[in-house]
Structure formats: C-alpha cells, structure tokens
Enzyme design. Structure first.
Site, short mmCIF file in Angstrom:
data_model
loop_
_atom_site.label_atom_id
_atom_site.label_comp_id
_atom_site.label_asym_id
_atom_site.label_seq_id
_atom_site.Cartn_x
_atom_site.Cartn_y
_atom_site.Cartn_z
N HIS A 266 6.69 -17.83 -18.91
CA HIS A 266 5.32 -18.07 -19.43
C HIS A 266 4.41 -16.94 -18.97
CE1 HIS A 266 1.80 -20.07 -20.81
NE2 HIS A 266 1.67 -21.01 -19.90
N HIS A 307 8.88 -15.67 -28.58
CA HIS A 307 7.80 -16.63 -28.36
C HIS A 307 8.20 -17.97 -28.97
CE1 HIS A 307 3.81 -18.42 -28.32
NE2 HIS A 307 3.49 -17.48 -27.46
N ASP A 365 2.49 -10.22 -23.64
CA ASP A 365 2.77 -9.73 -22.28
C ASP A 365 3.44 -8.37 -22.28
OD1 ASP A 365 3.40 -13.06 -21.88
OD2 ASP A 365 1.91 -12.01 -20.68
C1 SDX Z 1 3.66 -16.53 -23.05
O1 SDX Z 1 3.37 -20.88 -25.31
C2 SDX Z 1 2.55 -19.94 -25.30
O2 SDX Z 1 1.66 -19.89 -26.09
C3 SDX Z 1 2.78 -18.89 -24.24
C4 SDX Z 1 1.84 -17.71 -24.26
C5 SDX Z 1 0.42 -18.13 -23.98
O3 SDX Z 1 -0.48 -17.37 -24.38
O4 SDX Z 1 0.21 -19.15 -23.31
O5 SDX Z 1 1.91 -17.06 -25.52
C6 SDX Z 1 2.20 -16.68 -23.20
O6 SDX Z 1 4.23 -17.25 -22.27
C7 SDX Z 1 4.40 -15.54 -23.94
C8 SDX Z 1 5.94 -15.57 -23.71
C9 SDX Z 1 6.22 -14.78 -22.44
N1 SDX Z 1 7.64 -14.93 -22.04
C10 SDX Z 1 8.51 -13.91 -22.14
O7 SDX Z 1 8.25 -12.81 -22.68
C11 SDX Z 1 9.86 -14.20 -21.52
C12 SDX Z 1 10.97 -13.74 -22.48
N2 SDX Z 1 10.93 -14.64 -23.66
C13 SDX Z 1 11.91 -15.76 -23.61
O8 SDX Z 1 11.99 -16.37 -22.36
C14 SDX Z 1 11.67 -16.71 -24.79
O9 SDX Z 1 11.51 -15.95 -25.89
C15 SDX Z 1 10.54 -17.72 -24.72
C16 SDX Z 1 10.62 -18.57 -23.52
C17 SDX Z 1 9.22 -17.02 -24.75
C18 SDX Z 1 10.67 -18.59 -25.97
O10 SDX Z 1 11.87 -19.25 -25.87
P1 SDX Z 1 12.30 -20.37 -26.97
O11 SDX Z 1 11.31 -20.50 -28.06
O12 SDX Z 1 12.68 -21.61 -26.22
O13 SDX Z 1 13.51 -19.68 -27.66
P2 SDX Z 1 14.97 -19.84 -27.17
O14 SDX Z 1 15.05 -19.64 -25.69
O15 SDX Z 1 15.52 -21.10 -27.76
O16 SDX Z 1 15.67 -18.55 -27.82
C19 SDX Z 1 16.10 -18.56 -29.17
C20 SDX Z 1 17.20 -17.50 -29.23
C21 SDX Z 1 18.30 -17.73 -28.17
O17 SDX Z 1 19.47 -17.14 -28.68
P3 SDX Z 1 20.57 -18.10 -29.47
O18 SDX Z 1 20.90 -19.24 -28.49
O19 SDX Z 1 19.83 -18.60 -30.70
O20 SDX Z 1 21.73 -17.21 -29.76
O21 SDX Z 1 16.64 -16.21 -28.92
C22 SDX Z 1 17.21 -15.73 -27.71
C23 SDX Z 1 17.84 -16.93 -26.99
O22 SDX Z 1 18.92 -16.50 -26.18
N3 SDX Z 1 16.09 -15.14 -26.94
C24 SDX Z 1 16.13 -13.97 -26.32
C25 SDX Z 1 14.83 -13.78 -25.79
N4 SDX Z 1 14.07 -14.85 -26.09
C26 SDX Z 1 14.86 -15.69 -26.79
N5 SDX Z 1 17.11 -13.04 -26.17
C27 SDX Z 1 16.80 -11.93 -25.46
N6 SDX Z 1 15.58 -11.68 -24.91
C28 SDX Z 1 14.58 -12.59 -25.07
N7 SDX Z 1 13.37 -12.34 -24.54
#
Ligand code: SDX
Length: 425
Positions: A266, A307, A365
């Site tokens: 997050h 996201h 971010d």
């Molecule tokens: C913020 O909610 C908000 O509004 C948050 C925010 C705010 O203003 O409050 O916008 C701020 O928190 C932005 C997000 C910051 N986090 C990161 O940058 C961390 C990296 N991102 C991941 O952790 C992830 O993308 C999330 C947590 C942000 C979102 O995760 P989801 O929606 O639960 O998606 P998921 O984990 O189910 O992933 C879907 C697929 C998966 O692959 P498959 O199982 O489908 O094969 O995408 C892949 C994941 O493995 N994936 C990634 C990835 N993010 C998702 N693979 C590589 N790198 C990534 N960053």
C-alpha cells in the site's frame, strides 16, 4: 434508493431470496446483502474485491478508464489549477472554497501547525534509527492524550476542529520524525510560509541557517500532497472508517490509518520502489528483474506497478511523471541513474505481454519516490509524506461516516475450524 432488485437462488431453498439493488450517481450498482444474515447466509469476499463497504460522496474512481474525481473534479484539473489546502477544503466540505473561505481555511491551518511542547518529549524515547513511520504512528496516536477529552464525535464543529488540527500538525510531526533521526533540533513552523514551503523549511532548515526552498520544489511538494489526498475506500481509509465506527477519537483513527498505510503493498510502495531501483542498480540488470517479477516462485514484485482498482493507468502517475521531469530538470539530475533505470523499467514493462495482460501499469508510487529523493528526502520518509498527503482523505471519510447514522463495522467469516469437541478427561 432505486427499486431495482436482484434474486439469489440457493440450492435447497424453495424460493429465491430477493435483494435490493442501488444505483450510484455513477459507477457500478450495488446489491444490498445486509438482509442475508437473517436468512442464515453470509457473503464471502476476501480482500473485498467486490464489496462496497459504505456509500460516499467524496471520491470516485473508474479503474478501467483511469478516472479519479474528488467531489466530481478530475485529479488532473485539481493538480493543474488547485493546491493541497484548497483540495483539503473540497474533500472536507464538498465544494471548492470561495476566495474568503480559502483564506479563512488557510489561516485555520496556519494557526494549528504547532504541536504541544510535551510532544517533543515523546521523540526522546525513540532510538535515532527508529523508522519514521513507527514514530509517526506513535505520536499521532498520542495526540489523543491532548485532545480526546474535548472531543464530542457527535458535534460537527468538534469534528471539523479535529480535522483542522490533524491536517495542520501532520507536516510538523513528519518533519520531527526526520529531524529526530538525524539528530538535529526540531524546527518550528513559520506562519509566513505556504503549507508545502513550511514543510520543506521544517525538514531542511536548522537554527543556524534557513533552507532556501525554490518555488518549483515547493510546488512539486504541494502537488505530491494533493495527488495523495484521497483515494476512495483503500486499505488505510477503510481502516480509519472501521476504527471510527467504534466511536473512538479521530487521532486514534488516523494513527490506525498510518499503521495500515505502512505496508509495502500500500503506502509503503514508494519506499519499496526506491529500494528496488537501488537493488536493480544498473539498466543491464532490468531484464533479469522483469523475469523474476513474472516468476511465481520468486516473491519479487515490481514495486510501483499494478493496482487493485486501476486496470488501465493511474491518472496520478501521469501527473507525477511530469513533475519528475520538472524537478530533475531544475536540480540538473535528469541523468539521475535511478531515474534512467525507472524510465527503462517502465518502458520494458509496458511492452511486456505479462504486464499488459495483467494490466500492470505504473501507479502513483512509481515516480513519487524519485522526486522525493531528488528533493533530498530520505527513502524512509516517503511513506510519511504519503501519510501527510492522505490525512485529509482519512479525516474527510471519518467525518462523512459520523455525519450520518452508522453501525460498528463487524464482518463475519467462513468458519473452517474444528466443530464442537470436549476437553479430554
Ligand atoms: C497504493 O487502494 C488504493 O487505492 C491504494 C493507493 C492509494 O492511493 O491509496 O492507490 C496507493 O497502494 C498503490 C499500490 C502500491 N503498491 C505497489 O506498487 C506494490 C506492487 N503492486 C502489487 O503488490 C499489486 O499490484 C497490488 C497489491 C497493488 C494490487 O494487487 P491485486 O489487485 O490484489 O492484484 P493481484 O495481486 O491479484 O495480482 C494480479 C496478477 C497476479 O498474477 P497472476 O496470479 O494473475 O498470474 O498480477 C500479478 C500477480 O502476481 N502482479 C504483479 C504485480 N502486481 C500484481 N506481478 C509483478 N509485479 C507486480 N507489482
């Protein structure tokens, strides 16, 4: 609410369960499932992917279209034409302020930026190496000790006073977390300065010398705060609402939001982006890290990508990318190696089928950390900056919830543990 209905057909039941469907002013309809507990059924939605926890007028996100509206105003327009404190007023009150209202609000904030001198003592207990988020979480919760007994949550004026206090004091407390870590004396806020300029002054001035803060850098700082101001029911805002639903004081609620924001999935992502860029270290290593990010057996993820809601692009990332250019250009760091790695990483990821298929685009971010580092803010302070920007959103949602009838939040579960068994005799 509208008369639309949904029917839930459950095996073994004679007739379908009828559920009301409500329409928002825009966005998806919602099915009201609150009556299901009376039918002996719970809904199941870990991570709340399909769950609306409340109704709200504050912020609207269309993840597919990359739209972010605060009280109806697009984030791109607010970033271009508004400023952080005006956006705080908008989030709290629902409308943009008149010139007089804006001046009065700025004055209210200006005259609440100091913290009680006793707060200084709290920092003496933290080790110099304490993470700034650990300190911020502690001291914001401690604000309860100074105000909670003068606070009637049911009094709108008391709620607005708490909102003013916590928005105004956050940059002062944030700078104290930084100063404590580097062993420098705390700097007092200057009433002659704007919000962002004051923050940079408290961060980088010392009693021996005032830091010169350029208009470009203070504008960039103000816009970073603005872009982080609110984001619908994200994890930390939902935490603030859940804490607030117990009737606790707003300072404790904001401290709970800070704790939730700290996580790397997050708000901790901006810090994790810089750590990732340092770890990649050179453009020649990017391909290997992209491979690792796609490997399910490798815990490495591309921080700053993806996201939960935005499955197109994060409109804030587009704005912040432009600010990055301006700041690095002014500081003569456009050849910053980390910035070059970030640009290369973004280009490769956006052309890679894995990321395209999963709609993993740079989020807010991804670039904010590079700007903050260029300004001279250490990585460990990045999420503190995010918390300072997000405070108006948190307190606006807390205030919105308390402005209407609400229930204590108390989710249920799908129990998969042992059924009743007797203690062995
Ligand atoms: C913020 O909610 C908000 O509004 C948050 C925010 C705010 O203003 O409050 O916008 C701020 O928190 C932005 C997000 C910051 N986090 C990161 O940058 C961390 C990296 N991102 C991941 O952790 C992830 O993308 C999330 C947590 C942000 C979102 O995760 P989801 O929606 O639960 O998606 P998921 O984990 O189910 O992933 C879907 C697929 C998966 O692959 P498959 O199982 O489908 O094969 O995408 C892949 C994941 O493995 N994936 C990634 C990835 N993010 C998702 N693979 C590589 N790198 C990534 N960053």
């Amino acid at each position: 609410m509208s008369e639309k209905k949904a029917q839930l057909i459950v095996d073994g039941r004679d007739s379908p369960i009828e559920l009301p469907v409500y329409e928002g002013s825009t966005g998806p309809d919602v099915v009201d499932v609150s009556s299901l507990v009376g039918e002996g059924i719970f809904t199941y939605d870990p991570g709340f992917m399909s769950t609306a926890s409340c109704d709200s007028d504050i912020t609207y996100i269309d993840g597919d279209a990359g739209i972010l509206l605060h009280r109806g105003y697009p984030i791109e327009q607010l970033a271009e034409k508004s400023d952080f404190l005006e956006t705080c007023f908008l989030l709290l009150n629902g409308e943009l302020p008149t010139a007089d209202e804006k001046a009065a609000f700025e004055n209210q904030i200006r005259y609440h930026t100091m913290v009680d001198e006793q707060i200084h003592q709290f920092f003496k207990g933290f080790p110099r190496g304490a993470h700034p988020m650990a300190m911020l979480c502690g001291v914001v919760g401690a604000l309860s000790a100074f105000y909670h007994d003068t606070l009637d949550n049911d009094n709108p004026e008391h709620r607005m006073a708490a909102a003013i206090r916590v928005i105004a004091k956050m940059p002062t407390l944030a700078s104290m977390c930084f100063k404590h870590g580097i062993g420098q004396p705390f700097m007092y806020p200057q009433n002659s300065m704007s919000f962002a300029e004051n923050f940079l002054h408290m961060m980088f001035s010392t009693p021996c010398e005032s830091a010169s803060v350029s208009p470009t850098l203070s504008k960039a700082m103000d816009t970073i705060f603005l872009l982080h101001a609110d984001h619908e029911q994200n994890a930390s805002t939902s935490t603030v609402r859940l804490a607030g639903s117990t009737g606790t004081n707003p300072y404790a609620c904001i401290a709970s939001g800070i704790a939730a924001l700290w996580g790397p999935a997050h708000g901790g992502a901006n810090e994790a982006v810089l750590e990732m860029l340092y770890e990649i270290g050179d453009e020649s290593h990017i391909e290997d890290y992209i491979r690792r990010a796609k490997d399910k057996d490798d815990p490495f993820r591309l921080m700053g990508f993806g996201h939960r809601v935005y499955k197109n692009y994060d409109p804030r990332a587009a704005v912040i990318r432009g600010i990055c250019d301006e700041v690095l250009d002014e500081l003569g760091s456009e050849d910053d190696p980390l910035f070059r790695i970030a640009r290369k990483l973004e280009k490769i990821a956006l052309e890679d089928e894995y990321f395209i298929k999963r709609k993993l685009f740079p989020n807010v971010d991804f670039y904010s950390g590079i700007i903050l580092k260029a300004i001279g803010i250490p990585t460990s302070m990045f999420t503190v900056i995010f918390a300072t920007g997000r405070t108006p959103g948190w307190i606006a949602h807390w205030n919105e919830m308390l402005s209407h009838p609400y229930k204590i939040g108390r989710p249920r579960q799908l129990y998969k543990g042992h059924t009743k068994r007797d203690y062995p005799t």
